[in-house]
Structure formats: structure tokens, C-alpha cells
Design a protein around this motif. Structure first.
Motif, PDB file in Angstrom:
ATOM      1  N   GLY A  72      -3.298   3.321   6.132  1.00 48.27           N
ATOM      2  CA  GLY A  72      -2.778   2.442   5.099  1.00 48.27           C
ATOM      3  C   GLY A  72      -3.868   2.241   3.898  1.00 48.27           C
ATOM      4  N   GLN A  73      -4.787   2.333   4.093  1.00 44.70           N
ATOM      5  CA  GLN A  73      -5.986   2.486   2.843  1.00 44.70           C
ATOM      6  C   GLN A  73      -5.647   4.241   1.927  1.00 44.70           C
ATOM      7  OE1 GLN A  73      -8.170  -0.038   1.783  1.00 44.70           O
ATOM      8  NE2 GLN A  73      -8.375   0.917  -0.031  1.00 44.70           N
ATOM      9  N   PHE A  74      -5.410   5.432   2.630  1.00 44.40           N
ATOM     10  CA  PHE A  74      -5.510   6.234   1.819  1.00 44.40           C
ATOM     11  C   PHE A  74      -3.514   6.520   0.902  1.00 44.40           C
ATOM     12  CE2 PHE A  74      -4.164  11.211   1.748  1.00 44.40           C
ATOM     13  CZ  PHE A  74      -5.450  11.343   0.484  1.00 44.40           C
ATOM     14  N   ALA A  75      -2.976   5.428   2.030  1.00 44.43           N
ATOM     15  CA  ALA A  75      -1.509   5.273   1.597  1.00 44.43           C
ATOM     16  C   ALA A  75      -1.459   4.692   0.389  1.00 44.43           C
ATOM     17  CB  ALA A  75      -1.075   5.425   2.181  1.00 44.43           C
ATOM     18  N   ALA A  76      -2.087   3.961  -0.077  1.00 41.92           N
ATOM     19  CA  ALA A  76      -2.614   2.718  -1.148  1.00 41.92           C
ATOM     20  C   ALA A  76      -3.207   3.713  -2.226  1.00 41.92           C
ATOM     21  CB  ALA A  76      -3.555   1.919  -0.426  1.00 41.92           C
ATOM     22  N   ILE A  77      -3.911   4.466  -2.228  1.00 38.79           N
ATOM     23  CA  ILE A  77      -4.801   5.030  -2.779  1.00 38.79           C
ATOM     24  C   ILE A  77      -3.749   6.392  -3.527  1.00 38.79           C
ATOM     25  CG2 ILE A  77      -6.692   7.127  -3.345  1.00 38.79           C
ATOM     26  CD1 ILE A  77      -8.162   5.372  -0.990  1.00 38.79           C
ATOM     27  N   VAL A  78      -2.923   6.582  -2.324  1.00 37.65           N
ATOM     28  CA  VAL A  78      -1.980   7.708  -3.385  1.00 37.65           C
ATOM     29  C   VAL A  78      -0.944   7.261  -3.694  1.00 37.65           C
ATOM     30  CG1 VAL A  78      -0.635   9.037  -2.821  1.00 37.65           C
ATOM     31  CG2 VAL A  78      -2.448   9.460  -0.572  1.00 37.65           C
ATOM     32  N   ARG A  79      -0.674   5.374  -3.690  1.00 40.00           N
ATOM     33  CA  ARG A  79       0.254   5.076  -4.702  1.00 40.00           C
ATOM     34  C   ARG A  79       0.054   4.629  -5.637  1.00 40.00           C
ATOM     35  NH1 ARG A  79       2.067   0.197  -5.609  1.00 40.00           N
ATOM     36  NH2 ARG A  79       4.149  -0.392  -5.312  1.00 40.00           N
ATOM     37  N   SER A  80      -1.609   4.568  -5.657  1.00 37.95           N
ATOM     38  CA  SER A  80      -2.264   3.958  -6.496  1.00 37.95           C
ATOM     39  C   SER A  80      -2.355   4.596  -7.767  1.00 37.95           C
ATOM     40  CB  SER A  80      -3.566   2.818  -6.848  1.00 37.95           C
ATOM     41  OG  SER A  80      -4.451   4.112  -5.951  1.00 37.95           O
ATOM     42  N   SER A  81      -2.205   5.950  -7.889  1.00 36.59           N
ATOM     43  CA  SER A  81      -2.512   7.051  -8.638  1.00 36.59           C
ATOM     44  C   SER A  81      -1.487   7.574  -9.856  1.00 36.59           C
ATOM     45  CB  SER A  81      -2.313   8.328  -7.771  1.00 36.59           C
ATOM     46  OG  SER A  81      -1.696   8.935  -7.081  1.00 36.59           O
ATOM     47  N   LYS A  82      -0.330   6.605  -9.208  1.00 39.78           N
ATOM     48  CA  LYS A  82       1.066   6.835  -9.789  1.00 39.78           C
ATOM     49  C   LYS A  82       1.899   5.895  -9.856  1.00 39.78           C
ATOM     50  CE  LYS A  82       3.508   7.802 -13.988  1.00 39.78           C
ATOM     51  NZ  LYS A  82       2.425   8.202 -15.331  1.00 39.78           N
ATOM     52  N   LYS A  83       1.580   4.140 -10.082  1.00 35.14           N
ATOM     53  CA  LYS A  83       2.683   3.213  -9.984  1.00 35.14           C
ATOM     54  C   LYS A  83       4.145   3.406 -10.362  1.00 35.14           C
ATOM     55  CE  LYS A  83      -1.362  -0.163  -8.565  1.00 35.14           C
ATOM     56  NZ  LYS A  83      -1.839  -1.176  -8.566  1.00 35.14           N
ATOM     57  N   PRO A  84       4.800   3.078  -9.040  1.00 37.09           N
ATOM     58  CA  PRO A  84       5.648   2.867  -9.614  1.00 37.09           C
ATOM     59  C   PRO A  84       6.512   1.927 -11.341  1.00 37.09           C
ATOM     60  CG  PRO A  84       6.406   2.110  -7.501  1.00 37.09           C
ATOM     61  CD  PRO A  84       5.181   2.426  -8.489  1.00 37.09           C
TER      62      PRO A  84
END
Length: 181
Positions: A141-153
Motif C-alpha cells: 500500500g505504501q509503495f502504491a501510494a508513492i507511485v500514485r503521488s508522483s502524478k495525482k489525477p
């Protein structure tokens, strides 16, 4: 009583469990996970079940009761089946690739975003879907959140990285606001 804490955790046959007063350790096909057991919570093994209980009704122990049971259940499920999160990339020219142990994202910046995949996790890229999987639910969950935060919708066009199935409510732009008035 804690509704979550009183439920027993079922142990599959292919898992090996070791208990001590301060540590719960489970080993399975996907590896090994440990959960620290704080003071005030006791963990016992009966047949093929793990039972979590607390020593008194102190507010702190009540809070820890359900939390520790959930952490143990996640550890048992993680070493048996594992966890995964899927992320979608929406946007023209948005790409992802795996190089060695790095996830390289091209998401509209002047430079590629390079994210190191932590040990114990695996990442796969298929077209516009990034799959993060591993045995530790927190790390996935933490790594998925980091990936998502690199370009939020984006709220206006919907471009960016989002969880699969996540619904983004788009805001009307300036042109829509002028015609509505």
C-alpha cells in the motif's frame, strides 16, 4: 469487546507459526513476516487458529486488541497468498517501464520519474496498468501510494495515476462555469 479482536485467525496447513510473548512469526510459501506483540495483548495458538486477547479493559489495551489481531491476520494472508494493488495511468504519452529494480515513469514532466522498488515487492507493467505485489500489506500500500503521488489525477481532465476502479469526480472548467451563469 472488540468485534475484530475476538475473531480467531485461521492458519492454513502450509504455514509455520512461532509464538513468543513479544513476537509472532509466520512462515509460508511467499516468505516470512513478524508482528511485534505489545504489553497488554496475549496471543495463543489452539489447533489451527490464533486467538488474540487482552489482559484488561484499559482503553489502550482495547485499542491494541483489534489492531494486533488485524496485523496478525494480514501477516498470515500475506505469506500464504500475498497482496496486490493495481494502478492505472491515464493521459496521452504517459508510460511506465521497469529497468533493473526501478520503476521509470514518464508522466508529463521534463524528466522521467525513477522509483526504486523496495525489497520484498514486485512491480509489473502491462500497457497502462502498474501492478504492485508482495507479502507485506503495509509495504504494498505504501509503495502504491508513492507511485500514485508522483502524478495525482487532475481534477479537470482526469489525467494522472489512479488506483484501478478509483472514481475521479471532474470539476467543470471556466467555460462550463460561464455558460451556466
Amino acid at each position: 469487546m472488540s468485534r475484530i479482536g475476538i475473531k480467531p485467525v485461521k492458519i492454513a496447513e502450509n504455514l509455520n507459526v512461532e509464538l513468543s510473548p513479544t513476537l509472532f512469526k509466520v512462515t509460508g510459501p511467499l516468505g516470512e513476516l513478524k508482528v511485534n506483540i505489545p504489553h497488554g495483548v496475549t496471543v495463543a495458538k489452539k489447533d489451527d487458529q490464533i486467538i488474540v486477547s487482552r489482559i484488561s479493559d484499559v482503553k489502550l489495551y482495547k485499542a491494541l486488541h483489534g489492531t494486533i489481531r488485524s496485523l496478525i491476520a494480514n501477516a498470515v494472508a500475506g505469506v500464504d497468498k500475498g497482496f496486490e494493488k493495481k494502478l492505472e495511468m491515464v493521459g496521452i504519452g504517459y508510460r511506465a517501464a521497469l529497468e533493473d529494480n526501478e520503476l521509470v515513469l514518464q508522466v508529463g514532466y521534463t524528466h522521467p520519474v525513477r522509483l526504486h522498488v523496495p525489497e520484498g515487492l514486485t512491480a509489473k507493467v502491462e500497457k497502462n496498468v502498474i501492478t504492485v505485489s508482495g507479502r507485506d500489506k503495509h509495504m504494498v500500500g505504501q509503495f502504491a501510494a508513492i507511485v500514485r503521488s508522483s502524478k495525482k489525477p487532475d481534477r479537470y481532465k482526469g489525467k494522472g495515476i489512479r488506483y484501478q476502479g478509483e472514481i475521479i469526480r471532474l470539476k467543470p472548467g471556466k467555460a462550463a462555469a460561464k455558460t451556466a451563469a
